[in-house]
Design an enzyme around this catalytic site. Structure first.
Site, short mmCIF file in Angstrom:
data_model
loop_
_atom_site.label_atom_id
_atom_site.label_comp_id
_atom_site.label_asym_id
_atom_site.label_seq_id
_atom_site.Cartn_x
_atom_site.Cartn_y
_atom_site.Cartn_z
N ARG A 32 0.82 -1.22 0.00
CA ARG A 32 0.00 0.00 0.00
C ARG A 32 0.85 1.26 0.00
O ARG A 32 0.37 2.34 -0.36
CB ARG A 32 -0.96 -0.02 1.19
N TYR A 50 -24.49 3.34 0.92
CA TYR A 50 -23.37 4.21 0.51
C TYR A 50 -23.76 5.08 -0.67
O TYR A 50 -23.40 6.26 -0.73
CB TYR A 50 -22.14 3.37 0.15
O1 CP3 Z 1 -11.73 -9.06 4.30
C1 CP3 Z 1 -10.70 -8.84 3.63
O2 CP3 Z 1 -9.58 -8.88 4.12
C2 CP3 Z 1 -10.86 -8.59 2.12
C3 CP3 Z 1 -10.85 -7.22 1.70
C4 CP3 Z 1 -12.03 -6.30 2.00
C5 CP3 Z 1 -11.89 -4.87 1.91
N1 CP3 Z 1 -13.12 -4.33 2.07
C6 CP3 Z 1 -10.64 -4.13 1.62
C7 CP3 Z 1 -10.50 -2.79 2.25
C8 CP3 Z 1 -13.36 -6.56 2.30
C9 CP3 Z 1 -14.06 -7.90 2.56
C10 CP3 Z 1 -14.05 -5.31 2.33
C11 CP3 Z 1 -15.52 -5.21 2.54
C12 CP3 Z 1 -16.10 -3.90 2.85
N2 CP3 Z 1 -15.74 -2.67 2.36
C13 CP3 Z 1 -17.23 -3.71 3.69
C14 CP3 Z 1 -18.00 -4.80 4.37
C15 CP3 Z 1 -17.26 -5.34 5.53
C16 CP3 Z 1 -17.38 -4.50 6.79
O3 CP3 Z 1 -16.34 -4.08 7.29
O4 CP3 Z 1 -18.51 -4.35 7.24
C17 CP3 Z 1 -17.50 -2.33 3.74
C18 CP3 Z 1 -18.59 -1.67 4.55
C19 CP3 Z 1 -16.56 -1.69 2.88
C20 CP3 Z 1 -16.46 -0.25 2.56
C21 CP3 Z 1 -15.16 0.30 3.03
N3 CP3 Z 1 -13.94 0.11 2.40
C22 CP3 Z 1 -14.94 1.12 4.15
C23 CP3 Z 1 -16.01 1.55 5.12
C24 CP3 Z 1 -13.56 1.43 4.17
C25 CP3 Z 1 -12.82 2.38 5.07
C26 CP3 Z 1 -12.85 2.05 6.51
C27 CP3 Z 1 -11.83 1.05 6.94
O5 CP3 Z 1 -12.23 -0.01 7.48
O6 CP3 Z 1 -10.64 1.33 6.81
C28 CP3 Z 1 -12.94 0.75 3.11
C29 CP3 Z 1 -11.51 0.73 2.78
C30 CP3 Z 1 -10.87 -0.63 2.78
N4 CP3 Z 1 -11.31 -1.71 2.06
C31 CP3 Z 1 -9.70 -1.02 3.47
C32 CP3 Z 1 -9.46 -2.37 3.14
C33 CP3 Z 1 -8.32 -3.26 3.61
C34 CP3 Z 1 -8.91 -0.11 4.40
C35 CP3 Z 1 -7.43 -0.17 4.36
C36 CP3 Z 1 -6.74 0.55 3.24
O7 CP3 Z 1 -7.03 1.73 2.99
O8 CP3 Z 1 -5.82 -0.08 2.69
#
Ligand code: CP3
Length: 346
Positions: free
Chosen positions: A38, A151
């Site tokens: 990242r 969203y």
């Molecule tokens: O589970 C895993 O390891 C696989 C990867 C995965 C990501 N997002 C990568 C990600 C999965 C399964 C998701 C699902 C997801 N994304 C959900 C449903 C799961 C849950 O937590 O309820 C939701 C609501 C999202 C939307 C989303 N994406 C949010 C709210 C955020 C920011 C908040 C946070 O948790 O950091 C993201 C960004 C995101 N998606 C990251 C990752 C690893 C954050 C880290 C980064 O920026 O590298």
């Protein structure tokens, strides 16, 4: 073969030699290997670079010793080709620049073919599948129609979901039209992930806990059910939500071979309400992974005791790994699950 893996056997409620475990958000910034990738590319770039997405998928599963990998992607990847403007803002989460709140805006959403709109997801699945040991299943996933709609309507994360509820209650036709579009898209998206090599899929309805049961029944359940019944037969479906203590029977009615529980419910009481005909996934409080390993082990034992060795339990956290978690603590949870649940081979 993944088909006889402990994880897929547990999804089918077959006896297993130990309880399978994986963690939602098992790939993330708390992992050193993920952080170094990242540092070179943004979240969206990483999702769109299949060799890199496949590599973080495989590396996380190896580092943690889990029983299933989950493909690196995001539930909002489909929002970008919908033309609503998506970005991930550090510290704030996802932002949708042109929220969808009117009948016109819903009508303008294009009908997407996932293979054309997000081809990189399927390439990443094929590469991850090829890079994983044969015995390790790969989980595909999508956001459920309600959670993705929330969203699109709110324009980003929300606590109260007021715009979403405003639309649902003041213009149910537009709400249903939006949910129908998303249900059709999600069905195609998940079936294409299965065709590319996902052995199971999880439908994330992370934010449904904000709804009154009657509203879930009327405005959400039919759409989630439509997705679940249209998925390729034989591939287990995990149906997950948080804050669902008031909705468990309705989630069960919507469908899924496995119901994902958060930590606010006791696993034994929740499973009793869901009935014997379904597997359950969960449900350690992710915050417990901030505590020392001895406490983690105690928490793991309590969840395993609640499941009481019944076939059909998949160990997981009640929600995603928190970013502050030391990765060694996730590994400690996985090792404790394997050790404390070991039983005579079936
Ligand atoms: O589970 C895993 O390891 C696989 C990867 C995965 C990501 N997002 C990568 C990600 C999965 C399964 C998701 C699902 C997801 N994304 C959900 C449903 C799961 C849950 O937590 O309820 C939701 C609501 C999202 C939307 C989303 N994406 C949010 C709210 C955020 C920011 C908040 C946070 O948790 O950091 C993201 C960004 C995101 N998606 C990251 C990752 C690893 C954050 C880290 C980064 O920026 O590298």
């Amino acid at each position: 073969m993944p088909a006889d893996s402990v994880f897929l056997r547990a999804c089918r409620r077959l006896p297993v030699a130990y309880t399978p475990v994986w963690a939602m958000r098992q790939i993330g910034r708390y992992l050193p290997a993920y952080r170094s990738v990242r540092a070179r590319m943004s979240l969206l770039e990483l999702c769109k670079t299949p060799p890199a997405a496949a590599e973080v998928t495989v590396r996380a599963a190896e580092t943690l010793g889990v029983d299933a990998a989950i493909i690196f992607a995001d539930i909002l990847l489909v929002a970008e080709p919908l033309g609503v403007g998506l970005s991930f803002v550090r510290g704030e989460g996802p932002v949708i620049h042109r929220p969808v709140r009117t009948a016109d805006a819903v009508r303008r959403l294009p009908d997407l073919e996932p293979a054309d709109a997000v081809p990189f997801v399927f390439d990443a699945i094929r590469l991850a599948r090829a890079g994983l040991p044969d015995r390790l299943p790969l989980i595909g996933f999508a956001g459920a129609p309600f959670t993705v709609a929330s969203y699109l309507v709110e324009g980003g994360p929300s606590r109260e979901f007021l715009e979403t509820k405003r639309l649902m209650h003041s213009d149910p036709d537009t709400w249903n039209a939006l949910m129908e579009r998303l249900a059709a898209l999600t069905t195609r998206y998940l079936n294409a992930q299965i065709a590319a090599g996902a052995s199971a899929v999880q439908l994330f309805d992370s934010w449904i806990g904000c709804l009154a049961p009657d509203d879930y029944r009327r405005f959400v359940l039919p759409h989630s059910r439509r997705v679940i019944v249209a998925l390729s037969p034989g591939t287990p479906v995990i149906h997950f939500g948080t804050g669902t203590a008031g909705l468990l029977e309705l989630m069960r009615e919507a469908g899924g071979d496995v119901i994902g529980l958060d930590w606010r419910v006791g696993l034994d009481a929740a499973w009793h309400r869901l009935g014997d005909g379904v597997a359950v996934q969960g449900n350690l409080d992710p915050a417990l992974l901030l505590a020392p390993p001895a406490e983690i082990r105690r928490g793991v034992r309590a969840v395993l005791d609640a499941a009481a060795g019944r076939p059909g339990h998949i160990f997981n956290l009640g929600h995603g790994v928190l970013p502050q978690t030391p990765w060694e603590h996730v590994r400690a949870m996985v090792d404790a699950v394997h050790e404390l649940s070991a039983r005579a081979a079936p």
